[in-house]
Design an enzyme around this catalytic site. Structure first.
Site, PDB file in Angstrom:
ATOM      1  N   LYS A 196       0.832  -0.994   0.116  1.00  0.00           N
ATOM      2  CA  LYS A 196       0.416  -0.354   0.065  1.00  0.00           C
ATOM      3  C   LYS A 196       1.066   1.099  -0.106  1.00  0.00           C
ATOM      4  O   LYS A 196       1.535   1.630   0.521  1.00  0.00           O
ATOM      5  CB  LYS A 196      -1.378  -0.336   0.901  1.00  0.00           C
ATOM      6  CG  LYS A 196      -2.118  -0.967   1.253  1.00  0.00           C
ATOM      7  CD  LYS A 196      -2.981  -0.705   2.030  1.00  0.00           C
ATOM      8  CE  LYS A 196      -4.101  -1.748   2.247  1.00  0.00           C
ATOM      9  NZ  LYS A 196      -4.954  -0.672   0.390  1.00  0.00           N
ATOM     10  N   LYS A 213     -14.316  -7.421  -4.168  1.00  0.00           N
ATOM     11  CA  LYS A 213     -14.628  -7.465  -2.869  1.00  0.00           C
ATOM     12  C   LYS A 213     -16.110  -7.858  -2.726  1.00  0.00           C
ATOM     13  O   LYS A 213     -16.835  -7.126  -2.871  1.00  0.00           O
ATOM     14  CB  LYS A 213     -14.075  -6.240  -2.349  1.00  0.00           C
ATOM     15  CG  LYS A 213     -11.881  -5.482  -2.003  1.00  0.00           C
ATOM     16  CD  LYS A 213     -12.746  -5.334  -1.220  1.00  0.00           C
ATOM     17  CE  LYS A 213     -10.546  -4.155  -1.218  1.00  0.00           C
ATOM     18  NZ  LYS A 213     -10.183  -3.900  -2.474  1.00  0.00           N
TER      19      LYS A 213
END
Length: 347
Positions: A149, A257
């Site tokens: 990230k 997701k």
């Protein structure tokens, strides 16, 4: 059949950084069904500040869902179109109720323990030393794919971290994915993509914020390495709108997701469209407890996607539920002998 819901707060072992801030806890909700003395459970994995259904009437809609459970899974899924995490919770709960045991939803070679799912090793945002420590741990643990990230610390320091990996591992040895969570400004995105491309990255997730579809489309056309859409998919509910988005932006990948895009059914709609238009895809979890993660992993195995999936988040919390999922050498395994440390009747 009766249904009821229950709120649960998951506590992070250590604060976890994203470009939208640091997370200390994660709210989730469970729907429990009961029929003829048997119970099933589903997780509604909302993520405040990001989920499309982060709305003031969320709990009210959960109550409505339980009050109308007689409508059945399919009719409820249609009625909950703007509440994708509840759609997923309902799918999961009905599957759980009808299964031999509450947590064995998709029997396969994965749940038998004979095959595994390759996953990426997630490196959280933080100070440079902490990120480097995580990278070294993931590489030592045998991960072949690392996901970093980025966007929270100084960009030059992030480039140094990537340089550290590439000085020690070739692209054939370790695949690197980065996730910007929309952190790049419109005017700097291409410049940063060009700098990142020197490290032979697999892909970058969501370099700019969602809803800048013209800019994202242009970036996907001229990018030096593949772009994957993530947040861009949130809040796109109809099949027509989904296809329109993919045709406009033409991404190289999409990341799915289930808690954000309407569970198994909503995710499958995206997969069908992606494959129709030659767009790659993979599945990731969204900080669910092990109850939701278990459902996602079992279903993901049935899709036969050989790419590393984003599923290894179950160990982030101090108060998760012990389950058969186990990460070893970059692979996610289902070890039935570990069993669940959870009695659904406690809900």
């Amino acid at each position: 059949m009766i249904a009821f819901y229950h709120k649960y707060i998951l506590n992070f072992k250590r604060p976890s950084g994203t470009s939208r801030g640091v997370l200390n806890e994660k709210e989730t909700w469970f729907i429990v069904l009961e029929e003829d003395g048997k119970r099933g459970i589903g997780e509604c994995g909302i993520l405040r500040g990001l989920s499309a259904d982060d709305r003031p009437d969320y709990e009210e809609k959960l109550k409505w869902t339980c009050d109308n459970i007689h409508l059945g899974k399919d009719q409820l899924w249609e009625a909950l179109l703007e509440f994708p995490s509840i759609q997923f919770g309902i799918e999961m709960a009905f599957l759980s109720l009808s299964s031999e045991t509450p947590f064995l939803l998709f029997p396969s070679d994965f749940t038998n323990g004979t095959k595994s799912i390759e996953i990426n090793g997630l490196v959280w945002m933080g100070e440079e030393a902490f990120m480097k420590q995580q990278i070294e741990e993931k590489l030592a643990d045998g991960f072949r794919c690392i996901k970093l990230k980025i966007g929270a610390i100084d960009f030059d320091k992030e480039l140094q971290l990537l340089r550290f990996i590439r000085e020690n591992f070739t692209p054939e040895q370790v695949e690197i994915r980065v996730d910007a969570n929309g952190a790049f400004g419109l005017n700097e995105a291409l410049f940063k993509l060009n700098q990142l491309s020197g490290f032979k990255l697999h892909s970058i997730e969501q370099p700019i914020r969602k809803n800048n579809t013209d800019s994202m489309s242009e970036l996907c056309e001229i990018t030096p390495f593949p772009i994957a859409l993530d947040e861009e998919l949130i809040g796109v509910f109809s099949v027509v709108d989904k296809e329109e988005l993919l045709l406009k932006i033409k991404p190289q990948y999409i990341i799915l997701k289930p808690s954000f895009v309407g569970g198994f059914r909503g995710t499958q709609e995206w997969i069908t469209l992606a494959e129709k238009h030659n767009i790659g895809w993979w599945i990731t979890s969204a900080l669910e407890s092990n109850i939701g993660l278990n459902a996602i992993t079992q279903w993901t195995f049935t899709l036969n996607n050989p790419m590393p999936q984003g599923l290894g988040t179950g160990a982030l919390y101090t108060n998760n539920f012990d389950c058969p999922l186990l990460v070893s050498k970059g692979q996610l395994w289902y070890r039935r002998e570990l069993d669940w440390d959870l009695d659904i009747s406690q809900f």
